[in-house]
Design a protein around this motif. Sequence first.
Motif, PDB file in Angstrom:
ATOM      1  N   LEU A 209      32.374  36.620  45.200  1.00 43.40           N
ATOM      2  CA  LEU A 209      33.766  36.969  45.451  1.00 43.40           C
ATOM      3  C   LEU A 209      33.937  37.460  46.875  1.00 43.40           C
ATOM      4  O   LEU A 209      34.959  37.207  47.500  1.00 43.40           O
ATOM      5  CB  LEU A 209      34.235  38.045  44.467  1.00 43.40           C
ATOM      6  CG  LEU A 209      34.357  37.613  43.012  1.00 43.40           C
ATOM      7  CD1 LEU A 209      34.847  38.790  42.188  1.00 43.40           C
ATOM      8  CD2 LEU A 209      35.320  36.448  42.867  1.00 43.40           C
ATOM      9  N   ALA A 216      38.438  44.567  42.793  1.00 37.84           N
ATOM     10  CA  ALA A 216      37.450  44.776  41.733  1.00 37.84           C
ATOM     11  C   ALA A 216      36.670  46.070  41.913  1.00 37.84           C
ATOM     12  O   ALA A 216      36.057  46.562  40.977  1.00 37.84           O
ATOM     13  CB  ALA A 216      36.474  43.597  41.691  1.00 37.84           C
ATOM     14  N   SER A 250      36.447  42.767  30.326  1.00 38.25           N
ATOM     15  CA  SER A 250      36.618  41.563  31.141  1.00 38.25           C
ATOM     16  C   SER A 250      35.630  40.494  30.718  1.00 38.25           C
ATOM     17  O   SER A 250      34.528  40.795  30.240  1.00 38.25           O
ATOM     18  CB  SER A 250      36.408  41.904  32.623  1.00 38.25           C
ATOM     19  OG  SER A 250      36.381  40.729  33.412  1.00 38.25           O
ATOM     20  N   LEU A 252      34.336  38.665  32.864  1.00 31.78           N
ATOM     21  CA  LEU A 252      33.461  38.573  34.022  1.00 31.78           C
ATOM     22  C   LEU A 252      32.653  39.848  34.172  1.00 31.78           C
ATOM     23  O   LEU A 252      33.125  40.947  33.852  1.00 31.78           O
ATOM     24  CB  LEU A 252      34.269  38.350  35.303  1.00 31.78           C
ATOM     25  CG  LEU A 252      34.997  37.021  35.464  1.00 31.78           C
ATOM     26  CD1 LEU A 252      35.791  37.041  36.767  1.00 31.78           C
ATOM     27  CD2 LEU A 252      34.021  35.854  35.462  1.00 31.78           C
ATOM     28  N   ILE A 254      31.166  41.859  37.233  1.00 33.31           N
ATOM     29  CA  ILE A 254      31.265  41.930  38.688  1.00 33.31           C
ATOM     30  C   ILE A 254      30.276  42.967  39.193  1.00 33.31           C
ATOM     31  O   ILE A 254      30.337  44.140  38.810  1.00 33.31           O
ATOM     32  CB  ILE A 254      32.694  42.292  39.144  1.00 33.31           C
ATOM     33  CG1 ILE A 254      33.685  41.246  38.637  1.00 33.31           C
ATOM     34  CG2 ILE A 254      32.756  42.382  40.672  1.00 33.31           C
ATOM     35  CD1 ILE A 254      35.138  41.580  38.938  1.00 33.31           C
ATOM     36  N   ASN A 265      30.970  41.402  46.606  1.00 30.13           N
ATOM     37  CA  ASN A 265      31.000  41.355  45.150  1.00 30.13           C
ATOM     38  C   ASN A 265      30.508  40.004  44.677  1.00 30.13           C
ATOM     39  O   ASN A 265      30.766  38.974  45.306  1.00 30.13           O
ATOM     40  CB  ASN A 265      32.422  41.577  44.621  1.00 30.13           C
ATOM     41  CG  ASN A 265      33.016  42.895  45.048  1.00 30.13           C
ATOM     42  OD1 ASN A 265      32.294  43.852  45.297  1.00 30.13           O
ATOM     43  ND2 ASN A 265      34.331  42.952  45.154  1.00 30.13           N
ATOM     44  N   SER A 267      30.543  37.629  41.089  1.00 32.60           N
ATOM     45  CA  SER A 267      31.177  37.500  39.781  1.00 32.60           C
ATOM     46  C   SER A 267      30.342  36.593  38.896  1.00 32.60           C
ATOM     47  O   SER A 267      29.926  35.511  39.330  1.00 32.60           O
ATOM     48  CB  SER A 267      32.583  36.894  39.950  1.00 32.60           C
ATOM     49  OG  SER A 267      33.156  36.608  38.701  1.00 32.60           O
TER      50      SER A 267
END
Length: 326
Positions: A209, A216, A250, A252, A254, A265, A267
Amino acid sequence: MSDRPCVLVFSGADPSGGAGMAADIQAITAMGAHALPVLTAITVQDNNRVHAVMPVAPEVLLQQARTLLAQVPVAAIKIGIPGSAENAKAIAQLIGEMRATHRQAAGAAPAWAHKLYSEPPVVLDPVLRSGNGDALGRDDAVRALAPLLPLATLITPNGPEAAALAAGARQAAVARATPAVAGAAVSAVASSAPGPDAGRSLAGDAGALGGHGHPAWRGTPHGNALAHAHALRALGCRHVLVTGGHDEDSDLVINRWLGPDRQQNWSWPRLPGSFHGSGCTLAAAVAALLALGDTMAQALSKAQGYTQRALAASYAIAPGQRIPQR
């Protein structure tokens, strides 16, 4: 000189073979380095629960490590559970001695040879509790880790661990403040304290990311991850990787890295199930890659990809947490 760079590992013995020293050795070997295992504790556990932790005496820990250091070049250090506050102090003492020796050798060497005496990076996996919330030492885990935090090149807490360690850092600052300031600061610390579950989890598939100040970082279930990371860096930790496996609201996962001059970041799609030793796997893989000469960015990226593949190929030995295929 070793054909493989060696990683000095301080960790506990897990008889299930899923976490602790077993995970460290497997991950380090898979990356192409060699583990030098120094046991900090004997545990009674299976793939789900930790029933007892029996720390090794600090003098035995020191004997193990010093015997190795007298003979074997160490390219990196990986620390899991110290087992006790006394053991954490012993490990910190050893790291201090190693760094002093390296600085002395570098000072006596010609300029072109200084890089040969660079200090081994230290990767600290601050495991405060097992995945089911079981204690992994006989002391307050946050306080026990205090001597090691300023020595860490990289620390790899999950969300609850980052919150707890940051709160501990604030409480230590409060203890040095005036009583009037202390009352207000304690309230602020309490509001950011994590819940009881500080277990280990990482899941996903690669996909950077990147980006400075990415949203995030903020508003995670365990508070402001960026603030926690800055608090840990203020203690002396050069790099902080806050893993997101516990942000279960979530799809995801992260993972958030904050370094001296960079943040990034990653993901990862969340994998179903829970895993025994995922945090150990990630930290040990990073330590091995740093020993091999990778930059921090390279090591973090490669180690996360390796851990993702290990979790995706995980297997069951009993009901409950699965074992990563390292």
